[in-house]
Design an enzyme around this catalytic site. Structure first.
Site, PDB file in Angstrom:
ATOM      1  CB  ILE A 241      46.680  41.060  47.628  1.00 23.67           C
ATOM      2  CG1 ILE A 241      48.124  41.234  47.130  1.00 23.67           C
ATOM      3  CG2 ILE A 241      45.779  42.207  47.147  1.00 23.67           C
ATOM      4  CD1 ILE A 241      48.321  41.118  45.629  1.00 23.67           C
TER       5      ILE A 241
ATOM      6  CB  ALA B  61      43.154  39.106  40.855  1.00 21.01           C
ATOM      7  NE  ARG B  62      48.021  39.056  35.957  1.00 20.92           N
ATOM      8  CZ  ARG B  62      48.650  39.944  36.730  1.00 20.92           C
ATOM      9  NH1 ARG B  62      47.978  40.894  37.342  1.00 20.92           N
ATOM     10  NH2 ARG B  62      49.965  39.891  36.871  1.00 20.92           N
TER      11      ARG B  62
ATOM     12  CD  GLU C 123      45.649  44.380  32.102  1.00 18.59           C
ATOM     13  OE1 GLU C 123      46.854  44.713  32.127  1.00 18.59           O
ATOM     14  OE2 GLU C 123      45.027  44.027  33.093  1.00 18.59           O
TER      15      GLU C 123
ATOM     16  CG  HIS D 290      47.586  46.090  35.445  1.00 14.62           C
ATOM     17  ND1 HIS D 290      47.618  44.900  34.778  1.00 14.62           N
ATOM     18  CD2 HIS D 290      48.089  45.833  36.684  1.00 14.62           C
ATOM     19  CE1 HIS D 290      48.118  43.956  35.567  1.00 14.62           C
ATOM     20  NE2 HIS D 290      48.407  44.507  36.735  1.00 14.62           N
TER      21      HIS D 290
ATOM     22  N   GLY E 244      47.814  48.470  40.056  1.00 14.57           N
ATOM     23  CA  GLY E 244      48.015  47.746  41.324  1.00 14.57           C
ATOM     24  C   GLY E 244      49.343  47.988  42.018  1.00 14.57           C
TER      25      GLY E 244
HETATM   26  C1  DGY Z   1      51.469  41.787  39.371  1.00 12.74           C
HETATM   27  O1  DGY Z   1      52.622  41.816  39.790  1.00 12.74           O
HETATM   28  O2  DGY Z   1      50.941  40.716  39.051  1.00 12.74           O
HETATM   29  C2  DGY Z   1      50.743  43.076  39.276  1.00 12.74           C
HETATM   30  O3  DGY Z   1      49.513  42.931  38.669  1.00 12.74           O
HETATM   31  C3  DGY Z   1      51.608  44.077  38.543  1.00 12.74           C
HETATM   32  O4  DGY Z   1      51.030  45.322  38.590  1.00 12.74           O
END
Ligand code: DGY
Length: 317
Positions: free
Chosen positions: A156, A235-236, A265, A283, A285
């Site tokens: 990513i 990411a997180r 979350e 979220h 992503g």
């Molecule tokens: C993941 O797969 O870790 C993503 O954050 C999901 O949206």
């Protein structure tokens, strides 16, 4: 046929694939199961297909029936699962890498653009009406020539780097190890975060959440950035100590943030909501149809591969 509990509703194509591969227990109402419900429902099952909303901590894993041999997480991140507890219980954990890199990188770029070009304030003004164009109205940070620091140069991070470079950004990065020249593609390596943060006009967080990266953005490290820097996170949430970042935003040490992920979350720290320059998303992503199908299909394939071969290439514990 192996019996598998699927904790969240999947897109139809993937549920069809699951039905052909094993005997699934679906969650047709997409109810958010409690940890004890996951334990109860997994009785008689051989595996569980979890999603990032399932907190599979040590206590939950220890209560799972002994018939459970695999937890296949429908995500690339696996911070929701206690890997050691699973290993001790003889359960393998798998994830879904690669298939979501492009979609997640797109959101990473959206966060950079949104935070740099004041999209949150712009959207609010456009909806409210009454705004007036002027030469200095909602002046943002232009990406061209701006230094982008990438924390975590995996798939990513590398994709974000390629797109950002094409927008004229100068790429710096920190990773556990330096990439080959080919993969680096002109990006400048920093072997420590202090060095990376000090040249990051904009930071894109792309690293996994681990014990080492937890709260990496904190009271101390936020001071390493140039004044008025922008921090984005695809990411997180666990990588950011929210109070420290919100405090830095309030005193304009950090000018703006672009966030897609949060601690706890969906209950993000309310401090972010008071910051006008916070460009925040829920979220998103991997949220494209193709990507979500590819992720779920891979989560199904991981289970299939494991029961057929006794192993799985996407095993993470
Ligand atoms: C993941 O797969 O870790 C993503 O954050 C999901 O949206």
């Amino acid at each position: 046929m192996k019996k598998i509990l699927i904790t969240r509703k999947l897109i139809k194509d993937s549920e069809e694939k699951a039905s052909k591969t094993f005997e699934p227990i679906f969650n047709s109402n997409d109810e958010l199961y409690s940890q004890s419900k996951v334990v109860d429902m997994s009785s008689g099952c051989d595996g569980i297909l979890t999603s990032l909303t399932d907190k599979m901590d040590k206590e939950t894993i220890n209560k799972l029936p002994d018939t459970i041999k695999i937890i296949s997480n429908f995500a690339v991140g696996f911070g929701n699962i206690d890997l050691d507890a699973a290993k001790k219980k003889g359960i393998i954990v798998t994830n879904t890498p690669e298939v979501l890199s492009d979609a997640t990188a797109e959101i990473g770029i959206l966060l950079i653009l949104g935070a740099c070009r004041r999209a949150a304030e712009g959207i609010e003004s456009a909806r409210e009406g009454g705004w007036k164009w002027s030469a200095d109205y909602l002046i943002g940070k232009q990406l061209t020539g701006t230094r982008l620091g990438i924390l975590g140069m995996g798939r990513i991070g590398q994709k974000i780097a390629r797109i950002a470079k094409s927008l004229g950004m100068v790429i710096h990065y920190h990773n556990r190890s330096k990439l080959s020249d080919d993969r680096e593609d002109g990006a400048i390596y920093h072997d420590n975060i202090k060095s990376l943060f000090s040249v990051s006009d904009v930071l894109s967080i792309c690293c996994p959440a681990t014990k080492e990266t937890e709260n990496m953005i904190n009271k101390e490290t936020v001071e390493y950035f140039p004044k008025g820097a922008i921090i984005t996170n695809v990411a997180r949430g666990d990588i950011i100590e929210d109070e420290a970042l919100i405090d830095a935003l309030n005193r304009r040490k950090i000018y703006a943030v672009g966030l897609d992920v949060y601690k706890n979350e969906p209950n993000l720290n309310p401090g972010y909501l008071k910051v006008k320059t916070a460009f925040i998303l829920p979220h998103l992503g991997s949220a494209t149809k193709d990507t979500r199908i590819a992720m779920a299909n891979l989560a199904v394939d991981n289970i299939d591969e494991f029961f057929k071969t006794g192993n799985c290439k996407n095993k993470v514990n």
